[in-house]
Structures are given as structure tokens and as C-alpha cells.
Design a protein around this motif. Structure first.
Motif, mmCIF file in Angstrom:
data_model
loop_
_atom_site.group_PDB
_atom_site.id
_atom_site.type_symbol
_atom_site.label_atom_id
_atom_site.label_comp_id
_atom_site.label_asym_id
_atom_site.label_seq_id
_atom_site.Cartn_x
_atom_site.Cartn_y
_atom_site.Cartn_z
ATOM 1 N N ILE A 1 0.834 -1.201 0.000
ATOM 2 C CA ILE A 1 0.000 0.000 0.000
ATOM 3 C C ILE A 1 0.872 1.255 0.000
ATOM 4 O O ILE A 1 0.598 2.212 -0.720
ATOM 5 N N LYS A 2 1.942 1.253 0.784
ATOM 6 C CA LYS A 2 2.854 2.406 0.803
ATOM 7 C C LYS A 2 3.497 2.618 -0.555
ATOM 8 O O LYS A 2 3.651 3.745 -1.013
ATOM 9 N N GLU A 3 3.871 1.536 -1.212
ATOM 10 C CA GLU A 3 4.494 1.639 -2.536
ATOM 11 C C GLU A 3 3.489 2.173 -3.561
ATOM 12 O O GLU A 3 3.826 3.019 -4.391
ATOM 13 N N ILE A 4 2.242 1.704 -3.501
ATOM 14 C CA ILE A 4 1.198 2.186 -4.407
ATOM 15 C C ILE A 4 0.937 3.666 -4.169
ATOM 16 O O ILE A 4 0.826 4.452 -5.114
ATOM 17 N N ASP A 5 0.861 4.080 -2.900
ATOM 18 C CA ASP A 5 0.667 5.494 -2.584
ATOM 19 C C ASP A 5 1.808 6.344 -3.140
ATOM 20 O O ASP A 5 1.594 7.438 -3.656
ATOM 21 N N LYS A 6 3.027 5.833 -3.029
ATOM 22 C CA LYS A 6 4.195 6.558 -3.540
ATOM 23 C C LYS A 6 4.087 6.751 -5.053
ATOM 24 O O LYS A 6 4.304 7.853 -5.562
ATOM 25 N N ILE A 7 3.725 5.690 -5.765
ATOM 26 C CA ILE A 7 3.584 5.774 -7.223
ATOM 27 C C ILE A 7 2.504 6.793 -7.588
ATOM 28 O O ILE A 7 2.708 7.664 -8.427
ATOM 29 N N GLN A 8 1.337 6.667 -6.955
ATOM 30 C CA GLN A 8 0.238 7.574 -7.254
ATOM 31 C C GLN A 8 0.636 9.022 -6.995
ATOM 32 O O GLN A 8 0.403 9.892 -7.835
ATOM 33 N N ASN A 9 1.240 9.278 -5.853
ATOM 34 C CA ASN A 9 1.620 10.652 -5.512
ATOM 35 C C ASN A 9 2.636 11.218 -6.494
ATOM 36 O O ASN A 9 2.536 12.378 -6.883
ATOM 37 N N ASN A 10 3.607 10.417 -6.890
ATOM 38 C CA ASN A 10 4.613 10.882 -7.855
ATOM 39 C C ASN A 10 3.983 11.214 -9.206
ATOM 40 O O ASN A 10 4.314 12.223 -9.824
ATOM 41 N N LEU A 11 3.064 10.371 -9.665
ATOM 42 C CA LEU A 11 2.412 10.616 -10.955
ATOM 43 C C LEU A 11 1.465 11.809 -10.890
ATOM 44 O O LEU A 11 1.348 12.571 -11.850
ATOM 45 N N ILE A 12 0.813 11.999 -9.744
ATOM 46 C CA ILE A 12 -0.074 13.160 -9.566
ATOM 47 C C ILE A 12 0.750 14.441 -9.559
ATOM 48 O O ILE A 12 0.406 15.424 -10.218
ATOM 49 N N LYS A 13 1.855 14.444 -8.808
ATOM 50 C CA LYS A 13 2.716 15.633 -8.743
ATOM 51 C C LYS A 13 3.282 15.996 -10.117
ATOM 52 O O LYS A 13 3.451 17.162 -10.432
ATOM 53 N N ALA A 14 3.572 14.990 -10.919
ATOM 54 C CA ALA A 14 4.100 15.230 -12.266
ATOM 55 C C ALA A 14 2.996 15.575 -13.263
ATOM 56 O O ALA A 14 3.273 15.822 -14.434
ATOM 57 N N ASN A 15 1.744 15.563 -12.801
ATOM 58 C CA ASN A 15 0.585 15.910 -13.628
ATOM 59 C C ASN A 15 0.437 14.973 -14.832
ATOM 60 O O ASN A 15 0.137 15.398 -15.940
ATOM 61 N N LEU A 16 0.654 13.673 -14.592
ATOM 62 C CA LEU A 16 0.541 12.680 -15.660
ATOM 63 C C LEU A 16 -0.772 11.908 -15.627
ATOM 64 O O LEU A 16 -1.131 11.255 -16.597
#
Length: 86
Positions: free
Chosen positions: A65-80
Motif C-alpha cells: 500500500i505504501k508503494e502504491i501510494d508513492k507511485i500515485q503521488n509521484n504521478l499526480i505531482k508530475a501531472n501525468l
């Protein structure tokens, strides 16, 4: 559900740890699971694995779950990505 924006070059996912395998961009997660984006249907949905709570997976669930949250947050911050209704 998350979807990669239409104007995004999928090669950008490589900057976040995704790799191309066949017609799918994959991101490896613990326990042999992966998140992926299939490029064939052109929906470009970001798919995360589903979990059932067997006793041996419960121990590792927080790591995934932590890894999934990290991926989601990184992609959201990059506006992808953009949120879409199921």
C-alpha cells in the motif's frame, strides 16, 4: 480509478520506474505483484493489484500500500494522471 492523461507520452513513465514489456508499462511491487498501464485499448488506465486478506499477505500489505501510494503521488505531482469514475 486513475488514467494516464491523453497528452502524455508514455515513455515519461520510465522516469518513475515503469518499464515496457510487450504492450504494457509495468511497475514491480512487493510479493511479485505489479501496477501496469496497457497501451492496447487506448484507455491508458493505471491498474493496481487487488488483494485478499490471507494471513501471509496481511503482513506485507502495508508495504504494498505504501508503494502504491508513492507511485500515485509521484504521478499526480508530475501531472501525468487524472481521476476517472469507475
Amino acid at each position: 480509478m486513475w488514467k494516464i492523461k491523453d497528452n502524455v507520452d508514455l515513455k515519461e513513465l520510465g522516469k518513475f520506474g515503469f518499464y515496457l514489456q510487450g504492450n504494457t508499462y509495468k511497475y514491480d511491487l512487493p510479493l511479485g505483484k505489479c501496477a501496469y498501464v496497457c497501451i492496447i485499448p487506448k484507455k491508458k488506465e493505471l491498474v493496481f493489484p487487488c488483494y485478499n486478506l490471507r494471513w501471509y499477505q496481511f503482513t506485507f500489505k502495508n508495504k504494498i500500500i505504501k508503494e502504491i501510494d508513492k507511485i500515485q503521488n509521484n504521478l499526480i505531482k508530475a501531472n501525468l494522471v487524472e481521476k476517472v469514475k469507475d
